[in-house]
Design a protein around this motif. Sequence first.
Motif, PDB file in Angstrom:
ATOM      1  N   GLU A 191       0.758  -1.307   0.117  1.00 50.16           N
ATOM      2  CA  GLU A 191       0.158   0.251  -0.199  1.00 50.16           C
ATOM      3  C   GLU A 191       0.874   1.113  -0.276  1.00 50.16           C
ATOM      4  O   GLU A 191       0.225   2.478  -0.460  1.00 50.16           O
ATOM      5  N   GLY A 192       2.565   1.305   0.456  1.00 48.27           N
ATOM      6  CA  GLY A 192       3.023   2.392   0.772  1.00 48.27           C
ATOM      7  C   GLY A 192       3.504   2.899  -0.754  1.00 48.27           C
ATOM      8  O   GLY A 192       3.546   4.062  -0.973  1.00 48.27           O
ATOM      9  N   ILE A 193       3.373   2.221  -1.903  1.00 47.03           N
ATOM     10  CA  ILE A 193       2.720   2.496  -3.711  1.00 47.03           C
ATOM     11  C   ILE A 193       2.912   2.751  -4.265  1.00 47.03           C
ATOM     12  O   ILE A 193       1.582   1.953  -4.069  1.00 47.03           O
ATOM     13  N   LYS A 194       1.941   4.454  -4.747  1.00 48.32           N
ATOM     14  CA  LYS A 194       1.172   4.391  -5.194  1.00 48.32           C
ATOM     15  C   LYS A 194       1.350   4.981  -5.956  1.00 48.32           C
ATOM     16  O   LYS A 194       2.157   5.359  -7.020  1.00 48.32           O
ATOM     17  N   ASN A 195      -0.118   5.057  -7.286  1.00 48.11           N
ATOM     18  CA  ASN A 195      -0.314   5.256  -8.593  1.00 48.11           C
ATOM     19  C   ASN A 195       1.060   4.358  -9.386  1.00 48.11           C
ATOM     20  O   ASN A 195       1.127   2.974  -9.286  1.00 48.11           O
ATOM     21  N   TYR A 196       1.602   5.568 -10.240  1.00 46.14           N
ATOM     22  CA  TYR A 196       2.131   4.987 -11.935  1.00 46.14           C
ATOM     23  C   TYR A 196       3.333   3.640 -10.893  1.00 46.14           C
ATOM     24  O   TYR A 196       3.216   2.596 -11.669  1.00 46.14           O
ATOM     25  N   ALA A 197       3.829   3.847 -10.109  1.00 48.04           N
ATOM     26  CA  ALA A 197       5.146   3.043  -9.320  1.00 48.04           C
ATOM     27  C   ALA A 197       4.451   1.670  -9.072  1.00 48.04           C
ATOM     28  O   ALA A 197       4.478   0.792  -9.536  1.00 48.04           O
ATOM     29  N   ALA A 198       2.504   2.153  -8.899  1.00 45.28           N
ATOM     30  CA  ALA A 198       2.170   0.564  -8.142  1.00 45.28           C
ATOM     31  C   ALA A 198       1.726   0.250 -10.175  1.00 45.28           C
ATOM     32  O   ALA A 198       1.955  -1.624  -9.946  1.00 45.28           O
ATOM     33  N   ILE A 199       1.344   0.993 -10.728  1.00 44.19           N
ATOM     34  CA  ILE A 199       1.217   0.874 -11.807  1.00 44.19           C
ATOM     35  C   ILE A 199       2.739   0.096 -12.721  1.00 44.19           C
ATOM     36  O   ILE A 199       1.813  -1.572 -13.247  1.00 44.19           O
ATOM     37  N   GLU A 200       3.661   0.238 -12.322  1.00 43.18           N
ATOM     38  CA  GLU A 200       4.707  -0.540 -13.139  1.00 43.18           C
ATOM     39  C   GLU A 200       4.817  -1.681 -12.441  1.00 43.18           C
ATOM     40  O   GLU A 200       5.253  -2.575 -13.164  1.00 43.18           O
ATOM     41  N   GLU A 201       4.500  -1.914 -10.722  1.00 48.03           N
ATOM     42  CA  GLU A 201       4.383  -2.665 -10.613  1.00 48.03           C
ATOM     43  C   GLU A 201       3.646  -4.496 -11.369  1.00 48.03           C
ATOM     44  O   GLU A 201       4.031  -5.332 -11.782  1.00 48.03           O
ATOM     45  N   ALA A 202       2.297  -3.431 -11.186  1.00 52.76           N
ATOM     46  CA  ALA A 202       1.549  -4.838 -11.714  1.00 52.76           C
ATOM     47  C   ALA A 202       1.860  -5.036 -13.225  1.00 52.76           C
ATOM     48  O   ALA A 202       1.559  -6.051 -13.918  1.00 52.76           O
ATOM     49  N   GLY A 203       2.649  -3.763 -13.700  1.00 51.49           N
ATOM     50  CA  GLY A 203       3.308  -4.401 -15.130  1.00 51.49           C
ATOM     51  C   GLY A 203       4.374  -5.486 -15.651  1.00 51.49           C
ATOM     52  O   GLY A 203       3.882  -6.323 -15.962  1.00 51.49           O
ATOM     53  N   LYS A 204       5.128  -5.377 -14.991  1.00 47.92           N
ATOM     54  CA  LYS A 204       6.031  -6.231 -14.035  1.00 47.92           C
ATOM     55  C   LYS A 204       5.650  -7.479 -14.279  1.00 47.92           C
ATOM     56  O   LYS A 204       5.589  -8.433 -14.689  1.00 47.92           O
ATOM     57  N   LEU A 205       4.502  -7.739 -13.252  1.00 49.35           N
ATOM     58  CA  LEU A 205       3.929  -8.929 -12.896  1.00 49.35           C
ATOM     59  C   LEU A 205       3.474  -9.640 -14.280  1.00 49.35           C
ATOM     60  O   LEU A 205       3.628 -10.508 -14.259  1.00 49.35           O
ATOM     61  N   LEU A 206       2.128  -8.560 -15.091  1.00 49.85           N
ATOM     62  CA  LEU A 206       1.937  -9.239 -16.280  1.00 49.85           C
ATOM     63  C   LEU A 206       2.453  -9.468 -17.052  1.00 49.85           C
ATOM     64  O   LEU A 206       2.718 -10.772 -18.447  1.00 49.85           O
ATOM     65  N   LYS A 207       3.710  -9.141 -17.126  1.00 47.78           N
ATOM     66  CA  LYS A 207       5.261  -9.622 -18.133  1.00 47.78           C
ATOM     67  C   LYS A 207       5.533 -11.291 -17.827  1.00 47.78           C
ATOM     68  O   LYS A 207       5.867 -11.990 -18.664  1.00 47.78           O
ATOM     69  N   GLU A 208       5.789 -11.336 -16.357  1.00 47.24           N
ATOM     70  CA  GLU A 208       5.976 -12.679 -16.432  1.00 47.24           C
ATOM     71  C   GLU A 208       5.138 -13.356 -15.965  1.00 47.24           C
ATOM     72  O   GLU A 208       5.340 -14.566 -15.667  1.00 47.24           O
ATOM     73  N   GLY A 209       3.467 -13.184 -16.830  1.00 44.83           N
ATOM     74  CA  GLY A 209       2.505 -13.810 -16.799  1.00 44.83           C
ATOM     75  C   GLY A 209       1.717 -14.561 -15.369  1.00 44.83           C
ATOM     76  O   GLY A 209       0.775 -15.581 -15.978  1.00 44.83           O
ATOM     77  N   ALA A 210       2.246 -13.099 -14.927  1.00 47.85           N
ATOM     78  CA  ALA A 210       0.774 -13.567 -13.445  1.00 47.85           C
ATOM     79  C   ALA A 210      -0.068 -13.200 -14.245  1.00 47.85           C
ATOM     80  O   ALA A 210      -1.040 -12.778 -15.207  1.00 47.85           O
ATOM     81  N   VAL A 211      -1.587 -13.453 -13.332  1.00 48.93           N
ATOM     82  CA  VAL A 211      -2.829 -12.879 -13.581  1.00 48.93           C
ATOM     83  C   VAL A 211      -3.352 -11.894 -13.212  1.00 48.93           C
ATOM     84  O   VAL A 211      -3.052 -12.416 -11.377  1.00 48.93           O
ATOM     85  N   VAL A 212      -3.475 -10.956 -12.793  1.00 44.19           N
ATOM     86  CA  VAL A 212      -3.335  -9.960 -12.019  1.00 44.19           C
ATOM     87  C   VAL A 212      -4.971  -9.250 -11.973  1.00 44.19           C
ATOM     88  O   VAL A 212      -5.871  -9.103 -13.028  1.00 44.19           O
ATOM     89  N   ALA A 213      -5.840  -8.917 -11.152  1.00 44.96           N
ATOM     90  CA  ALA A 213      -7.254  -8.271 -10.873  1.00 44.96           C
ATOM     91  C   ALA A 213      -6.611  -6.848 -10.545  1.00 44.96           C
ATOM     92  O   ALA A 213      -6.040  -6.055  -9.558  1.00 44.96           O
TER      93      ALA A 213
END
Length: 374
Positions: A191-213
């Motif tokens: 929760e400490g990381i907000k907005n685009y930094a959090a979206i970057e994290e989601a993007g990285k997970l998607l690239k690694e093959g994760a399913v993100v809600a």
Amino acid sequence: MESARIHITGIVQGVGFRPYVYGLASRHSLNGFCLNDSEGVVIEVQGGSIGPFLDELEKSPPPLARIDSIRIERLENGTEYEDFTIRESRIVPGKSVLVSPDMAVCPDCLREMLDPADRRHLYPFINCTNCGPRYSIVLDIPYDRPNTTMAGFRMCPECEHEYHDPANRRFHAQPNACPACGPSAWMHGNEGIKNYAAIEEAGKLLKEGAVVAVKGLGGFHLACDAMDPIAVSTLRERKRRSNKPFALMVPDLDSAKLICEVSPEEGYALLDRTRPIVLLRKKALSGIDEAAAPGNSRFGVMLPYTPLHHLLLRASALKALVMTSGNLSEEPIVISNREALDKLSKLADSFLLHDRDIYAGGRFDCRSSGKRMA
Ligand SMILES: [Zn+2]
Ligand SMILES: [Zn+2]
């Protein structure tokens, strides 16, 4: 001196109608007021000649509006006004009004969002009078900020200034927000990381093959890389959706053309302000995993409609995302963060959440037309 009262119904709330009337009245040197009421918009104007104002109002209303009826009453001995103002909304019990559907982020906001010098650089909740959430945040009518899920966010001085400045394109934009005062997005568990930094994290997970809600405008999507066979079949297994095709989201029209045949008409449909899902004929070597739409000659494709979706595609640098709705087959659509964490934990590896609540829009498919709120 002429004066008239005008009652307008249709999709006239949440579409920049009052700011538009304000500008129109100033251009025609008319005084008076306009306001939202529980049926639509009410205007009173007075001045030397009101005919040209009425003509323009009827012939070229703001782009997102749809006028269903206009009733004009000529007033004798009306009150005298010294200027033109936007007044407090008026509530008429027992009436209903059409609320605008949610609108895809406009080119002006996109430009600002990508400008490193702008105070909303990479901010996922940027919006203006011409774009942004409407129906999905309305709790009650008339459509005013206190009646939306934005009520809890107090505008900072800069946003407040824009909201009250008739020359600003955020004049009376009810969901107006910025990183300092508006909603924010985060990854669940971080929760400490907000907005685009959090979206970057989601993007990285998607690239690694994760399913993100992903919490969007009117509900949750389950997202994964559409070109990753393991990710797509994992999602399909978890969703227990044997053969139903998954919808795809691509960054722009050119990306849609890389995976599908797109006729000019289909191109227009993709770019419609409500960003519908358009069924397009697959190209032979699209790169999209077959499990996204098994045995189907077409893909359901949409373009990003919220700033958050744009940013997610940018952050992941993926050519296409599977974006399938986050509800289990027959259950109602998941809309709150808690419900999502509860119900989607077996389907998603991680969660991109935000704190702008979804209200009415989550319960209906509201992206194609105005909805009546009673
Ligand atoms: Zn905009
Ligand atoms: Zn602000």
